[in-house]
Design an enzyme around this catalytic site. Structure first.
Site, mmCIF file in Angstrom:
data_model
loop_
_atom_site.group_PDB
_atom_site.id
_atom_site.type_symbol
_atom_site.label_atom_id
_atom_site.label_comp_id
_atom_site.label_asym_id
_atom_site.label_seq_id
_atom_site.Cartn_x
_atom_site.Cartn_y
_atom_site.Cartn_z
ATOM 1 C CE LYS A 251 14.727 -8.133 -13.288
ATOM 2 N NZ LYS A 251 14.506 -8.827 -12.019
ATOM 3 C CD1 TRP B 290 -0.919 -5.192 -4.306
ATOM 4 C CD2 TRP B 290 0.156 -6.006 -2.546
ATOM 5 N NE1 TRP B 290 -0.218 -6.289 -4.726
ATOM 6 C CE2 TRP B 290 0.452 -6.814 -3.682
ATOM 7 C CE3 TRP B 290 0.728 -6.328 -1.343
ATOM 8 C CZ2 TRP B 290 1.297 -7.920 -3.610
ATOM 9 C CZ3 TRP B 290 1.579 -7.423 -1.276
ATOM 10 C CH2 TRP B 290 1.843 -8.222 -2.395
ATOM 11 C CD GLU C 271 10.654 -9.563 -11.665
ATOM 12 O OE1 GLU C 271 10.062 -9.162 -10.648
ATOM 13 O OE2 GLU C 271 11.887 -9.469 -11.779
ATOM 14 N NE ARG D 37 4.370 2.070 -1.456
ATOM 15 C CZ ARG D 37 5.300 2.148 -0.495
ATOM 16 N NH1 ARG D 37 6.462 2.683 -0.789
ATOM 17 N NH2 ARG D 37 5.082 1.727 0.719
ATOM 18 C CE LYS E 282 11.961 -1.468 -6.914
ATOM 19 N NZ LYS E 282 12.709 -2.257 -7.930
ATOM 20 C CG HIS F 172 22.004 -34.630 -12.173
ATOM 21 N ND1 HIS F 172 22.500 -35.888 -11.900
ATOM 22 C CD2 HIS F 172 23.076 -33.831 -12.331
ATOM 23 C CE1 HIS F 172 23.828 -35.849 -11.868
ATOM 24 N NE2 HIS F 172 24.205 -34.611 -12.119
ATOM 25 C CD GLU G 282 17.453 -10.923 -11.742
ATOM 26 O OE1 GLU G 282 16.981 -11.596 -10.796
ATOM 27 O OE2 GLU G 282 17.028 -9.795 -12.041
ATOM 28 C CB CYS H 240 -0.866 0.011 1.251
ATOM 29 S SG CYS H 240 -1.892 -1.436 1.427
ATOM 30 C CG ASN I 108 1.530 -0.341 3.950
ATOM 31 O OD1 ASN I 108 1.161 -1.485 3.676
ATOM 32 N ND2 ASN I 108 2.663 0.180 3.513
ATOM 33 N N GLY I 109 -0.240 -2.600 6.008
ATOM 34 C CA GLY I 109 0.235 -3.704 6.850
ATOM 35 C C GLY I 109 -0.915 -4.627 7.214
HETATM 36 C C1 AGP Z 1 12.897 -8.509 -8.486
HETATM 37 O O1 AGP Z 1 12.778 -7.990 -9.778
HETATM 38 C C2 AGP Z 1 11.637 -8.355 -7.675
HETATM 39 N N1 AGP Z 1 11.247 -6.993 -7.624
HETATM 40 C C3 AGP Z 1 11.753 -9.004 -6.317
HETATM 41 O O2 AGP Z 1 12.182 -10.340 -6.476
HETATM 42 C C4 AGP Z 1 12.703 -8.292 -5.331
HETATM 43 O O3 AGP Z 1 14.045 -8.483 -5.743
HETATM 44 C C5 AGP Z 1 12.505 -8.906 -3.942
HETATM 45 O O4 AGP Z 1 11.166 -8.672 -3.548
HETATM 46 C C6 AGP Z 1 13.460 -8.328 -2.897
HETATM 47 O O5 AGP Z 1 13.239 -6.949 -2.771
HETATM 48 P P1 AGP Z 1 14.328 -6.082 -1.947
HETATM 49 O O6 AGP Z 1 15.622 -6.167 -2.697
HETATM 50 O O7 AGP Z 1 13.762 -4.694 -1.924
HETATM 51 O O8 AGP Z 1 14.440 -6.701 -0.577
#
Ligand code: AGP
Length: 608
Positions: free
Chosen positions: A485, A74, A488, A27, A603, A504, A481, A2, A98-99
């Site tokens: 990408k 959110w 996501e 966010r 985010k 394996h 990674e 949020c 938020n939370g």
């Molecule tokens: C990566 O592209 C994502 N946004 C996500 O995996 C992110 O790296 C993860 O949530 C960790 O976030 P942080 O580095 O702010 O702790």
């Protein structure tokens, strides 16, 4: 996650709040709302979906005022809908949250018992009811909040206003970030400095279980129990335009292209080119890290892949054992820690709940924690014993890019520094690494100039059923990674694998419908990686390879060969991840996805 924006001052609150909420869109959210004090009462407008729906609803209304709060939600408790959107209002008290309130069920039952009329399925509304009840007794909003807090359990931040005290905002933080913007004659409370940079660069980060009573100008800070406390002011160096797109179609693309400058910024505190030296400073002069017997690196998502890469760097250069954990696992697996351990947390946002919980667990066991963050003053940054920074500048795109390459760059310096401290970094090797890192920003510029090839390769990916990203050694975390990408951003199922692992199991997956992205730069793992590539090719796998420029053998073996400059083994991952970032970006964009705010993601994941 949020987003919260509160304002009180001479400007039109509605305008300031909407601007701020737009800065927080990255966010991730599913509904939004604002409450503005117009005369003696609040006027509230809420809408499901993106901010544009809220803005069109607001355009139909004709109210204005100088005090207000706004929120992008959110959903945690209660589906995304207008009735569950914030702010929640009860008898003149308006609140955003938020939370998570963990004991919301018992509170809900008690309120229903007392005859409260609930209008939503949220835990947030319950807090507004509790405060409305208390403020009728206390006749003061701050006193009412202090009375209610002990009845709440969970990780939550709230911002609350009361129409009978129309000159203040009361903010409370315990978990998700809440920051007070200091500006003459105005009051600003935001979830992230981005939302306030247009008005001030001076901010106070609330700590856990701290309250701010924000008036127009003066701000008073208290503990949750109401005891006055002193707070430090953080001068944020970022400019408001630094957080804008600056002509790029998306924040993510801007941030990919910022990497040469960002990496140069990240390296500058640690790289002394004239003396050809590397040094680190984490603000703890009395730390003697030569006594450290083991390093535990803890992170989530892309930051976790950076930690995995750091393991290769530290063990190869400094010969210190490194364990790497997903924070969400570390916090619950009852790790066996010892006083000679050092925990290193990696987090771009510095607010990730799992990583923060892992940090707190380590500190409870009296283990030193060193934090590598991008956001100075963030909760993780302030909770750690020592600190060093990505210095990537604001990263708005949900998919992390420049923060990742800055993290890797700083981890190379960290590993070299640890080796130096233990007499394990001969001068020639230090010179080699300094030279490699000095050349890195220019090499990143060169890789970015090949973008059109990455875009072509990306569009071809669409024709495949499955995607396997593979690499060996320090390139293996880049395979993980690259797969993340694609997941996501393009919402395509992809897997990252250690190339040596193919026989394996994954080999059974491979046929002509499977795209294989093989990371095979010229390094010590090259020959073995080529063997794995040939195994995949022999079974019909469609090979997209990322390798060192001029590698004709690799080019011949690949449907698509994407070149990176010849570089030091430790720098190869930082260069080879850029084609992976751009391929995922172009593919997602060609599919019409919201690249900066991918579905279901935020985010910074500040709740479990
Ligand atoms: C990566 O592209 C994502 N946004 C996500 O995996 C992110 O790296 C993860 O949530 C960790 O976030 P942080 O580095 O702010 O702790």
């Amino acid at each position: 996650m949020c987003g919260i924006v509160g304002y009180f001052g001479p400007l039109e609150a509605k305008k300031v709040i909407l601007e701020g909420l737009r800065k927080l869109e990255y966010r991730g959210y599913d509904s939004a709302g604002v409450s503005i004090l117009d005369g003696p009462h609040f006027k509230r407008v809420r809408a499901e979906g993106k901010l544009k729906y809220l803005e069109s609803r607001l355009a139909e209304e004709n109210f204005s005022g100088h005090l207000g709060i706004g929120h992008t939600r959110w959903a945690t408790h209660g589906a995304p809908s207008e009735r569950n959107a914030h702010p929640h209002e009860v008898r003149g008290v308006s609140l955003v949250h938020n939370g998570i309130i963990e004991n919301y069920l018992e509170i809900r039952e008690a309120l229903i018992e007392q005859g409260a009329e609930l209008t939503s399925d949220t835990d947030s509304e319950l807090v507004a009811h509790l405060i409305a009840d208390e403020v009728e007794r206390e006749k003061d909003l701050l006193a009412a909040v202090i009375k209610v807090l002990p009845r709440l359990r969970g990780a939550f931040s709230i911002l609350v206003v009361w129409e009978r005290q129309p000159d203040r905002l009361i903010a409370f933080k315990d978990g998700p970030p809440l920051i007070v913007g200091l500006c003459e004659g105005q009051a600003l409370v935001v979830s992230d400095v981005q939302a306030g940079l247009a008005y001030t660069k001076r901010f106070v980060y609330l700590g856990d279980r701290e309250i701010a009573e924000v008036l127009r100008g003066p701000v008073r800070f208290f503990s949750a129990e109401g005891k006055p406390i002193e707070k430090t002011i953080t001068e944020v160096k970022w400019s408001s335009e630094a957080a804008e797109k600056q002509g790029f179609s998306h924040y993510m693309l801007k941030e990919i292209y910022e990497q040469p400058k960002a990496v140069s910024q990240a390296l500058s505190p640690h790289l002394h080119i004239e003396k050809s030296e590397i040094s680190m400073d984490w603000g703890q002069q009395d730390w003697d890290l030569t006594k450290v017997q083991r390093i535990l690196m803890v992170a989530c998502g892309t930051s976790y892949y950076a930690a995995l890469t750091g393991k290769y760097y530290i063990e190869k250069l400094a010969r210190i054992p490194v364990d790497v954990d997903l924070a969400s696992e570390f916090r619950y697996r009852e790790p066996v820690l010892s006083p000679t351990d050092l925990v290193v947390t990696i987090s771009q946002s510095g607010e990730t709940a799992d990583t923060l919980a892992a940090l707190r667990l380590a500190k409870q066991q009296h283990v030193k924690v060193l934090s590598l963050c991008n956001v100075k003053g963030s909760t993780i940054d302030r909770s750690a014993d020592g600190h060093f920074y990505m210095n990537a500048g604001p990263e708005i795109g949900v998919a992390s890019t420049k923060a990742f390459t800055c993290t890797l760059s700083v981890l190379v310096c960290f590993s070299a520094h640890l080796a130096k401290e233990r007499g394990r970094l001969p001068k020639y090797l230090e010179n080699e690494i300094v030279r490699a890192l000095t050349e890195l920003p220019g090499q990143l510029e060169l890789v970015l100039s090949f973008d059109k090839y990455f875009s072509e390769a990306a569009i071809e990916l669409k024709n495949h059923r499955g995607f396997l990203f593979m690499g060996r050694g320090v390139n293996y975390p880049m395979a993980l990674e690259g797969a993340l990408k694609l997941k996501e951003l393009a919402y395509l199922h992809a897997e990252g694998y250690a190339a040596g692992e193919m026989k394996h199991g994954p080999l059974a997956l491979i046929d002509r419908h499977m795209a294989i992205v093989m990371l095979a730069p010229a390094d010590e793992w090259y020959e073995k990686t080529i063997s794995n590539l040939e195994e995949a090719k022999a079974r019909g796998g469609q090979i997209i390879s990322i390798g060192t420029v001029g590698d004709e053998k690799l080019r011949q073996l690949s449907q698509r060969f994407l070149a990176i400059p010849r570089a030091h083994w430790a720098v190869n991952p930082i260069l080879s991840v850029v084609p992976l970032q751009l391929m995922a970006f172009h593919l997602a964009d060609s599919l019409g996805h919201d690249v900066d705010q991918p579905r279901n993601l935020a985010k910074s994941v500040t709740v479990e």
